[in-house]
Design a protein around this motif. Structure first.
Motif: not given
Length: 223
Positions: A5-9, A38-42, A163-164
């Motif tokens: 499930l993705a809350p945003a792309r 943030i890193a994924a561009g959301v 990211v971790l």
């Protein structure tokens, strides 16, 4: 079978309200998730609220939030002055503070403490979050501690290794007041993330975990 499930792309907006009883709570429980989005561009719009910030902990909280939210599309940091360990006694005042906050924000998602966390401040903030934000999707994050109160989460957010490591670096660099605690170290944070990553078979081997009490599953509209 697990359904992702993705809350945003990437490129889409997402409004998140982060609630933490103390400085470092949000960072430990959900810092990797925030950094990962943030890193994924959301296009992340974050309201970051820490309710107990006394003495040097206030500056730690502000500096750390600024580090975690450095690349967010929008970041608002609010620091309150409620008394550490006394949240149950200050419940009326905290509820009024949260109600005033609710009148100003419309988050897509609320991040807060677990309902059965061993710390009384964490439990009280969870209870009040559910009272005040009852129409919102609430994810309850976990915080490792000597109480041994970790539970069985039912939602996972995979974290890429970089990211971790960014999360761990920020935690260790901003919270000098916590370095004397024997559990506040990279091994603890990396070990828990590895365990949660194993549980959800994360491709990058790491994850943060949450408890979801109530959610609505719908379908995206549009092409």
């Amino acid at each position: 079978m697990m359904l992702p499930l993705a809350p945003a792309r990437a490129g889409e907006p997402l409004s998140v309200l982060c609630l933490g009883a103390h400085a470092d709570d949000i960072e430990i429980g959900a810092g990797g998730t925030i950094l990962g989005w943030i890193a994924a561009g959301v296009r992340l719009d974050v309201r970051w609220c820490v309710l107990s910030t006394a003495g040097s902990r206030r500056e730690e909280a502000r500096a750390s939030a600024g580090g975690f939210l450095q690349d967010a599309a929008r970041a608002d940091i609010e620091l309150a002055g409620f008394t550490d360990t006394q949240f149950p006694e200050e419940s009326r005042e905290i509820k009024a503070w949260l109600c005033e906050l609710r009148a100003r924000v419309r988050p897509d998602l609320v991040l807060t403490h677990r309902s059965d966390d061993a710390h009384q401040d964490h439990r009280e903030l969870n209870r009040l979050t559910w009272t005040v934000f009852r129409d919102h999707l609430i994810l309850e994050y976990e915080i490792p501690k000597w109480d041994g109160d970790l539970g069985r989460p039912n939602l996972y957010v995979p974290l890429p290794p970089n990211v971790l490591e960014r999360k761990i670096d920020l935690l260790l660099s901003h919270f000098a007041s916590q370095r004397s605690k024997d559990w506040f170290d990279a091994e603890t944070f990396r070990g828990l993330a590895r365990l949660r990553g194993m549980e959800c078979r994360a491709a990058g081997h790491y994850a943060e975990a949450f408890h979801v009490r109530k959610a609505v599953l719908g379908l995206r509209s549009g092409a």
